[in-house]
Design an enzyme around this catalytic site. Structure first.
Site, PDB file in Angstrom:
ATOM      1  N   CYS A  37       0.532  -1.031   0.120  1.00 17.72           N
ATOM      2  CA  CYS A  37       0.154  -0.415  -0.076  1.00 17.72           C
ATOM      3  C   CYS A  37       1.034   1.508   0.136  1.00 17.72           C
ATOM      4  CB  CYS A  37      -1.107   0.030   1.181  1.00 17.72           C
ATOM      5  SG  CYS A  37      -0.181  -0.509   3.215  1.00 17.72           S
ATOM      6  N   CYS A 107      -1.514  -3.307   9.191  1.00 18.20           N
ATOM      7  CA  CYS A 107      -1.032  -2.550   9.996  1.00 18.20           C
ATOM      8  C   CYS A 107      -0.353  -2.112  11.249  1.00 18.20           C
ATOM      9  CB  CYS A 107      -1.733  -0.945  10.090  1.00 18.20           C
ATOM     10  SG  CYS A 107      -3.145  -0.889   8.817  1.00 18.20           S
TER      11      CYS A 107
END
Lengths: 136, 208
Positions: A37, A107
């Protein structure tokens, strides 16, 4: 996808944003990224080299809300911990605290990687300093 | 059956795209539900499944970069079984550079985008687009060839090189997109050709 209240809170009021000069004694820096990402996360600790306790922590993350919240939370948790205790923080702790959905688990992994990288950097620079375990 | 095997192809990156398309049409016709109307219900169901499999395989292999991404996933899946996953890592120098660009961009945004700042960011974006293109060319050219000709013992190193280049490309795309968004550059020049998939993924990520 809806963010949990805690993620929104950390995103709107990120704790401990900023940085320390890399070469300051006691500072350990971790810079990690998620190529999928394009996120980049810098997390730093400032350790009291006498006691091995993390006195301050800062982060700067360029990424999605969950990445920002994960690193913000990590800095909160790091403060006051010894270097050895800090190494025990797991990404699953972050997932649980922030109620991250499965697509955002990476994350929290990034935040754990950042913690580990900062601790490693600190240890390499301060090989002889105490790790802050119980007094001997 | 993996997506290469669907078309009877070896696990190679340089594919004759016209040949791939011919193979696709042939299989698509064979399994097409319209040609199975007289078949028994369970055979019709099998044909439908095969048809979906052929479409998925074609989507995965058609675009050269998507093909490399698929190959990496495929090879890693095998590695996982052997308990030897290696996370894709971008070179540390690149990470530092990306961080610095993002930091400078954040500062520029906070300070208001003067014409001078805009010009600087715009020029930087052009340079990064050029690097992105270079990385794609490297992936499709020498790195793909490197994989195709590698002896089995060399494959892990070739795979690592592919992964690093994919990671580099992904980071470059992110900063190019972020710079573009900050500059209000919505002419779609960068994202126009073959980038739709990546852009969707990017948008789905809700970066702020």
């Amino acid at each position: 996808m809806a963010y949990s209240e805690k993620v929104v809170d950390h995103y709107n009021n990120p704790r401990n944003v900023g940085s320390f000069a890399k070469e300051t004694p006691g500072v350990g820096t971790g810079l990690v990224g998620a190529p999928e990402c394009g996120d980049v996360m810098k997390l730093q600790i400032r350790v009291n080299v006498e006691t091995g306790v993390i006195e301050d922590a800062k982060f700067k993350t360029f990424g999605c809300g969950s990445a920002i919240a994960s690193s913000s939370l990590a800095t909160e948790w790091l403060k006051g911990k010894s270097v050895d205790e800090a190494a025990k923080i797991k990404n699953t702790d972050i997932v649980n605290e922030l109620k991250l959905p499965p697509v955002k688990i990476h994350c929290s992994v990034l935040a754990e990687d950042a913690i580990k990288a900062a601790l490693t950097d600190y240890r390499e620079k301060h090989a002889s300093a105490p790790a802050g375990t119980t007094a001997r | 059956m993996d997506h290469f095997e669907v078309f009877g192809l070896p696990r190679r990156l340089r594919i004759d795209e016209a040949d791939l398309q011919r193979r696709f049409y042939k299989l698509a016709r064979r399994h097409h539900p319209d040609f199975q109307a007289q078949a028994a219900p369970d055979e019709q169901a099998r044909a439908l499944e095969a048809s979906a499999g052929v479409n998925a395989a074609y989507r995965a292999l058609r675009h050269p970069i998507a093909r490399i991404e698929y190959l990496v996933r495929l090879e890693e899946g095998r590695e996982t079984k052997e308990g030897a996953t290696v996370k894709p890592k971008a070179p540390p120098v690149l990470l530092e550079e990306m961080f610095e660009i993002q930091e400078a961009l954040a500062e520029a945004k906070a300070g208001g985008l003067t014409d001078e700042v805009r010009a600087t960011l715009s020029a930087q974006r052009e340079r990064l687009i050029a690097r992105y293109r270079d990385e794609e060319a490297r992936l499709q050219g020498p790195l793909a060839e490197g994989w195709d000709v590698a002896a089995p013992a060399e494959r892990p190193a070739r795979l690592a090189a592919l992964k690093e280049a994919l990671a580099t490309r992904a980071y470059l795309r992110t900063v190019v997109d972020d710079l573009g968004a900050a500059l209000g550059d919505t002419d779609g020049r960068f994202t126009a050709d073959g980038e739709i998939e990546g852009r969707d993924r990017h948008v789905a990520h809700h970066r702020h």
